[in-house]
Write a protein that holds these residues in place. Structure first.
Motif, PDB file in Angstrom:
ATOM      1  N   THR A 102       0.747  -1.195   0.093  1.00 33.20           N
ATOM      2  CA  THR A 102       0.084  -0.013  -0.133  1.00 33.20           C
ATOM      3  C   THR A 102       0.859   1.260   0.059  1.00 33.20           C
ATOM      4  OG1 THR A 102      -1.681  -1.224   1.189  1.00 33.20           O
ATOM      5  CG2 THR A 102      -2.086   1.148   1.086  1.00 33.20           C
ATOM      6  N   ASP A 103       1.870   1.271   0.750  1.00 35.44           N
ATOM      7  CA  ASP A 103       2.766   2.667   1.034  1.00 35.44           C
ATOM      8  C   ASP A 103       3.477   2.794  -0.409  1.00 35.44           C
ATOM      9  OD1 ASP A 103       1.848   3.323   3.355  1.00 35.44           O
ATOM     10  OD2 ASP A 103       3.736   3.139   4.510  1.00 35.44           O
ATOM     11  N   GLY A 152       1.274   4.186  -2.750  1.00 37.04           N
ATOM     12  CA  GLY A 152       1.109   5.519  -2.232  1.00 37.04           C
ATOM     13  C   GLY A 152       1.959   6.632  -2.631  1.00 37.04           C
ATOM     14  N   ALA A 196       0.535  10.357  -2.424  1.00 35.75           N
ATOM     15  CA  ALA A 196      -0.074  10.427  -1.421  1.00 35.75           C
ATOM     16  C   ALA A 196       0.643   9.839   0.004  1.00 35.75           C
ATOM     17  CB  ALA A 196      -1.273   9.523  -1.480  1.00 35.75           C
ATOM     18  N   ILE A 197       1.738   9.276  -0.331  1.00 33.29           N
ATOM     19  CA  ILE A 197       2.768   9.027   0.851  1.00 33.29           C
ATOM     20  C   ILE A 197       3.967   9.765   0.544  1.00 33.29           C
ATOM     21  CG2 ILE A 197       3.741   7.008   2.023  1.00 33.29           C
ATOM     22  CD1 ILE A 197       0.576   6.847   2.088  1.00 33.29           C
ATOM     23  N   ASP A 257       1.762  11.089  -9.720  1.00 32.92           N
ATOM     24  CA  ASP A 257       0.908  12.025  -9.175  1.00 32.92           C
ATOM     25  C   ASP A 257      -0.054  13.220  -9.823  1.00 32.92           C
ATOM     26  OD1 ASP A 257      -0.153  13.518  -7.179  1.00 32.92           O
ATOM     27  OD2 ASP A 257       1.646  14.701  -6.504  1.00 32.92           O
ATOM     28  N   LEU A 281      -9.912   2.183  -5.188  1.00 28.69           N
ATOM     29  CA  LEU A 281      -8.814   1.440  -4.296  1.00 28.69           C
ATOM     30  C   LEU A 281      -8.919   0.252  -4.017  1.00 28.69           C
ATOM     31  CD1 LEU A 281      -8.050   4.600  -2.123  1.00 28.69           C
ATOM     32  CD2 LEU A 281      -7.148   4.163  -4.491  1.00 28.69           C
ATOM     33  N   SER A 315      -3.053   3.987   5.639  1.00 32.68           N
ATOM     34  CA  SER A 315      -2.524   4.507   4.203  1.00 32.68           C
ATOM     35  C   SER A 315      -3.500   4.578   2.983  1.00 32.68           C
ATOM     36  CB  SER A 315      -1.520   3.235   3.981  1.00 32.68           C
ATOM     37  OG  SER A 315      -0.307   3.310   4.797  1.00 32.68           O
ATOM     38  N   THR A 316      -4.423   3.781   3.189  1.00 31.42           N
ATOM     39  CA  THR A 316      -5.736   3.912   2.324  1.00 31.42           C
ATOM     40  C   THR A 316      -6.523   5.141   2.725  1.00 31.42           C
ATOM     41  OG1 THR A 316      -6.177   1.600   2.491  1.00 31.42           O
ATOM     42  CG2 THR A 316      -7.972   3.247   1.771  1.00 31.42           C
ATOM     43  N   LYS A 352      -4.956   7.927   3.483  1.00 30.61           N
ATOM     44  CA  LYS A 352      -3.847   9.169   3.165  1.00 30.61           C
ATOM     45  C   LYS A 352      -3.854   9.126   1.505  1.00 30.61           C
ATOM     46  CE  LYS A 352      -0.312   8.398   6.449  1.00 30.61           C
ATOM     47  NZ  LYS A 352       0.938   7.888   6.886  1.00 30.61           N
ATOM     48  N   ILE A 353      -4.233   7.980   0.841  1.00 27.00           N
ATOM     49  CA  ILE A 353      -4.332   8.000  -0.312  1.00 27.00           C
ATOM     50  C   ILE A 353      -5.843   8.872  -0.992  1.00 27.00           C
ATOM     51  CG2 ILE A 353      -4.659   6.527  -2.544  1.00 27.00           C
ATOM     52  CD1 ILE A 353      -2.841   4.851  -1.357  1.00 27.00           C
ATOM     53  N   HIS A 386      -5.421  12.342  -0.320  1.00 27.69           N
ATOM     54  CA  HIS A 386      -4.461  13.026  -1.152  1.00 27.69           C
ATOM     55  C   HIS A 386      -5.543  13.910  -2.533  1.00 27.69           C
ATOM     56  CE1 HIS A 386      -0.887  14.248  -3.164  1.00 27.69           C
ATOM     57  NE2 HIS A 386      -1.264  13.579  -4.320  1.00 27.69           N
TER      58      HIS A 386
END
Length: 550
Positions: free
Chosen positions: A308-309, A312, A317-318, A396, A405, A430-431, A433-434, A437
């Motif tokens: 995930t990261d 991301g 997003a990460i 991005d 997702l 983490s989800t 954060k995405i 974003h």
């Protein structure tokens, strides 16, 4: 308390026996429940009546569970080959007393604002959903409701996959709905009575007393603080577009209906452990591209084996803050970079992250041992990069897009926790954060979570992780959470016309998906190409189109 035995007899309306008929009865908990140190997930329990219709099943007692839990009952009819034919979904629900009993004596009566145990109103088993009803009333009360005979009136949507009851607008798009848990959600504002094409959208619009939009969210009519009535004609001074003007007036933006980014790992990319990466047309995003209207572009932003990261980071997003060795990017060749960020990397895997650093296009490469370098794409002059410099990743470009997702499987497999205390919190955070974003205010996002493997049945370690991740994401995103795992477990095999084997039925009874829909020789991690097609046809496309997101 523990379990109690519930019994019953299934008969047709002439009280005939079930001889020669194939049927099973599912008992679906309404919520995750806790008691005495135990956590009870929402996986269904199944009973199979004998030839006379008699059945018996042990179920957790509902009294004293936190929160209040009851059982929704579904009766699944099969043909002689065991293939799914139809489904009965009674409106009433079941409560289980400590001493057990018959199902017919323990059903609950459904009232407009509450569910009351049969024959025992007002006791501790009463399940009140008045708060959800009141929230719905307040939400609807903000809008000018239509008359029942108005062509814009809301209508029932019979095949909606995300709501227990769904209402559509006059175009057939889902506008509102009630979930099985009693929550009410308004997906789009109602039309203003007597105003063709006008929607009522409460908005915080500085400089405006009143603002109305059309169905697409564009400014249709407004009254400024000075009392001036504004009716835009599409021509704005200073090169401002109608969309920009609407955003300025209304104070919100929305996801694009022309771009859908599908974000994930191998389950989205299209992959199995025998043939490797599939063609794009074989993946479910590739199939989805053929189902959406002309002018809509579907992007497959997924990489097999990535966590995930890692995905991301590619989306921006990460954040990946980097310190460049010597504080300078050389004219050519690699330079060592390091980061202090807690990133959930897949252990022992090399990674390439294209983007730019200090304005210089290039790629960050990470070795299997964790060392990182940055190499510029084109030779040039040495460029100063003092202190901490953030990677600007090449993916991005989706902050304005509709997103799907489907992430987390590799985090579960490798036990990745990143900067969080456990796998569950890590995938959920983490989800989030995405999703966060996305730069638009009205985010069109489908959150899937992840799925079990065919061998990960109820109670196994990874089953617990997967279902906990999905439960938390469902709690966070409500109707925007699409339960793909449930579809794979209960329905996908029948939609392919496959007769379940004994092993398939055992897997489904254990609340995981059957191996007959897995990629051949894969080992039970990846579904086959026919299943991927079904995900696009039966799940993602209907969700996007019924909501008017594409």
């Amino acid at each position: 308390m523990a379990t109690a035995t519930m019994t019953g007899t299934l008969r047709d309306f002439s009280r005939g026996s079930m001889s020669g008929k194939q049927v099973r009865i599912g008992f679906f908990p309404s919520d995750v429940g806790t008691r005495g140190g135990y956590i009870f997930p929402t996986d269904p329990r199944w009973a199979i009546p004998d030839s006379s219709g008699l059945f018996s099943i042990d179920l957790e007692v509902t009294a004293g569970l936190v929160p209040q839990v009851w059982y929704n009952i579904k009766i699944e009819w099969l043909d002689t080959g065991g293939n799914y034919q139809s489904l009965d979904t009674p409106d009433w629900v079941l409560v289980v007393p400590s001493n057990g009993g018959t199902v017919s004596d323990n059903i609950a009566e459904v009232k407009p604002d509450r569910i009351i145990t049969k024959g025992d109103p007002g006791d501790a088993s009463e399940v009140t959903v008045a708060a959800a009803i009141e929230a719905a009333k307040k939400t609807i009360g903000l809008s000018d409701l239509l008359g029942a005979d108005d062509p814009g009136a809301l209508r029932i949507a019979p095949d909606e996959v995300n709501y227990a009851i769904a209402l559509t607008d006059d175009a057939g798009y889902v506008a509102a709905g009630a979930t099985a848990d009693g929550d009410f959600n308004l997906e789009s504002q109602l039309l203003v009575q007597g105003e063709t094409g006008m929607a009522f959208r409460p908005a915080d619009a500085p400089g405006w007393q009143h603002v109305f939009t059309d169905k697409e969210g564009y400014l249709a009519l407004g009254i400024t603080d000075s009392g001036t009535v504004v009716i835009p004609d599409g021509n704005f001074a200073g090169g401002v577009t109608s969309l920009q003007a609407a955003n300025d007036a209304l104070g919100y933006t929305r996801s694009s209906r022309l771009r859908v980014a599908c974000v994930g790992d191998s389950l989205t990319r299209g992959f199995d452990n025998v043939s490797g990466n599939w063609t794009q047309g074989e993946s479910w995003p590739g199939v989805l591209q053929t189902l959406v209207t002309s002018g809509v572009t579907v992007f497959n932003r997924a990489i097999a084996g990535w966590a995930t990261d890692e995905i991301g980071i590619l989306l921006g997003a990460i954040p990946l803050p980097l310190a460049v060795a010597g504080g300078s990017i050389p004219a050519s060749g690699p330079v060592s970079v390091t980061t202090s960020a807690s990133i959930g990397w897949v252990p022992g895997s090399a990674r390439s992250l294209p983007g730019s650093l200090a304005g210089i296009p290039g790629t960050v490469d990470r070795t299997t041992g964790g060392a990182m370098t940055f190499t510029r794409t084109t030779a040039g002059s040495a460029t100063a990069a003092p202190g901490i410099v953030a990677l600007a990743p090449s993916w991005d470009v989706h902050q304005l897009d509709t997103l799907i997702l489907f992430l987390g499987r590799n985090d579960v497999t490798y036990g990745i926790t990143g900067g969080d205390g456990n796998v569950i919190d890590h995938v959920v955070n983490s989800t989030k954060k995405i999703v966060d974003h996305l730069s638009v205010d009205l985010k069109a996002v489908i959150v899937v979570g992840t799925i079990t493997k065919t061998t990960e049945t109820t109670g196994t370690g990874n089953y617990v992780l997967v279902t906990a991740i999905n439960d938390q994401l469902k709690e966070l995103y409500g109707p925007r959470f699409l339960d793909i795992r449930h579809y794979l477990v209960t329905q996908a095999i029948y939609d392919q016309g496959i007769t379940p084997t004994t092993d398939d039925l055992a897997a489904m009874a254990g609340d995981t998906w059957p191996s007959s829909i897995a990629a051949p020789g894969d080992g039970g991690t990846h579904y086959n190409k026919a299943t991927a097609r079904l995900l696009a046809e039966k799940q993602f496309a209907p969700y996007l189109t019924t909501r008017g997101w594409v």
